[in-house]
Write a protein that holds these residues in place. Structure first.
Motif, PDB file in Angstrom:
ATOM      1  N   ASN A 143       0.863  -1.173   0.000  1.00 37.30           N
ATOM      2  CA  ASN A 143       0.000   0.000   0.000  1.00 37.30           C
ATOM      3  C   ASN A 143       0.901   1.225   0.000  1.00 37.30           C
ATOM      4  O   ASN A 143       1.509   1.562   1.010  1.00 37.30           O
ATOM      5  N   ALA A 144       1.029   1.852  -1.147  1.00 34.19           N
ATOM      6  CA  ALA A 144       1.874   3.036  -1.298  1.00 34.19           C
ATOM      7  C   ALA A 144       1.029   4.283  -1.100  1.00 34.19           C
ATOM      8  O   ALA A 144      -0.162   4.306  -1.416  1.00 34.19           O
TER       9      ALA A 144
ATOM     10  N   THR B  96       6.356   3.735   0.668  1.00 35.82           N
ATOM     11  CA  THR B  96       6.060   2.457   0.004  1.00 35.82           C
ATOM     12  C   THR B  96       6.409   1.279   0.902  1.00 35.82           C
ATOM     13  O   THR B  96       6.644   0.182   0.425  1.00 35.82           O
ATOM     14  N   ASN B  97       6.423   1.493   2.217  1.00 37.29           N
ATOM     15  CA  ASN B  97       6.855   0.449   3.156  1.00 37.29           C
ATOM     16  C   ASN B  97       5.716  -0.400   3.705  1.00 37.29           C
ATOM     17  O   ASN B  97       5.960  -1.277   4.498  1.00 37.29           O
ATOM     18  N   SER B  98       4.502  -0.134   3.358  1.00 32.20           N
ATOM     19  CA  SER B  98       3.371  -0.758   4.041  1.00 32.20           C
ATOM     20  C   SER B  98       2.797  -1.936   3.277  1.00 32.20           C
ATOM     21  O   SER B  98       2.614  -1.872   2.063  1.00 32.20           O
ATOM     22  N   PRO B  99       2.469  -2.998   4.002  1.00 28.26           N
ATOM     23  CA  PRO B  99       1.869  -4.167   3.353  1.00 28.26           C
ATOM     24  C   PRO B  99       0.450  -3.874   2.879  1.00 28.26           C
ATOM     25  O   PRO B  99      -0.229  -2.990   3.401  1.00 28.26           O
ATOM     26  N   GLY B 100       0.007  -4.621   1.883  1.00 31.43           N
ATOM     27  CA  GLY B 100      -1.313  -4.426   1.296  1.00 31.43           C
ATOM     28  C   GLY B 100      -2.460  -4.608   2.266  1.00 31.43           C
ATOM     29  O   GLY B 100      -3.547  -4.076   2.057  1.00 31.43           O
ATOM     30  N   ARG B 101      -2.249  -5.349   3.325  1.00 31.55           N
ATOM     31  CA  ARG B 101      -3.312  -5.589   4.305  1.00 31.55           C
ATOM     32  C   ARG B 101      -3.682  -4.314   5.055  1.00 31.55           C
ATOM     33  O   ARG B 101      -4.793  -4.176   5.554  1.00 31.55           O
TER      34      ARG B 101
END
Length: 185
Positions: free
Chosen positions: A100-101, A116-121
């Motif tokens: 998840n950007a 841009t470090n966050s997971p899609g969840r």
């Protein structure tokens, strides 16, 4: 063109090979060299302007909003080969692997901040709460006095972060949302 095709569609290398008529090895070299070049100059490109004093006027001309220093949104970037260690965290609400950007953009679509470090969840609001931008703005480190960021309804209201009014408002709230939408697009 090959790099943009890859980034925009996340297709496999053999599809790019067939579309562009070049070898898979050349595709690999192009994607990695362009990606590395962008990565190396990211701090020159992704930054707040040295002089933010003109931002409010530029945003005012677009949407009639005072004190805006940027617009914020998030986007899922699909991953075709997720790392095994973080695979569960990368599965988003559509049941596909992504990160998840999030980015803050200026009135000319320049990028002032990106994460841009966050997971899609993670939900968009959670991504924001876990980045440096949140920490800086929460303690009052703003580009200029009274600066606000406009965001969509996925984000919480803060003194410096303004989402639109929820639902289908009328009157002043509707006019507010119309002006807000002009700057989001």
């Amino acid at each position: 063109m090959v790099f943009l095709h890859f980034i925009g569609t996340n297709v496999f290398f053999h599809v790019l090979r067939d579309c562009h008529g070049i070898s898979t090895n050349t595709i690999y070299r192009i994607i990695h060299s362009v990606g590395e070049a962008i990565f190396n100059i990211r701090q020159e490109i992704i930054k707040w302007p040295n002089d933010c004093s003109t931002l409010p006027q530029k945003f005012m001309e677009i949407g009639g909003f005072p004190c805006v220093c940027g617009v914020l949104d998030g986007s899922h970037i699909l991953l075709s080969n997720p790392p095994q260690a973080d695979e569960d965290a990368l599965i988003n609400r559509h049941h596909v692997h992504s990160i998840n950007a999030m980015a803050v953009c200026g009135p000319d679509t320049s990028i002032f901040y990106a994460s841009t470090n966050s997971p899609g969840r993670w939900h968009d609001a959670h991504v924001l709460r876990n980045c440096n931008l949140w920490k800086k703005f929460e303690i009052g480190e703003l580009p200029f006095n009274g600066a606000v960021i406009l965001a969509d309804s996925a984000y919480p209201y803060r003194e410096w972060l303004i989402p639109p009014f929820p639902g289908d408002p009328d009157g002043a709230q509707k006019r507010f949302n119309i002006a807000h939408e002009k700057l989001e697009t």
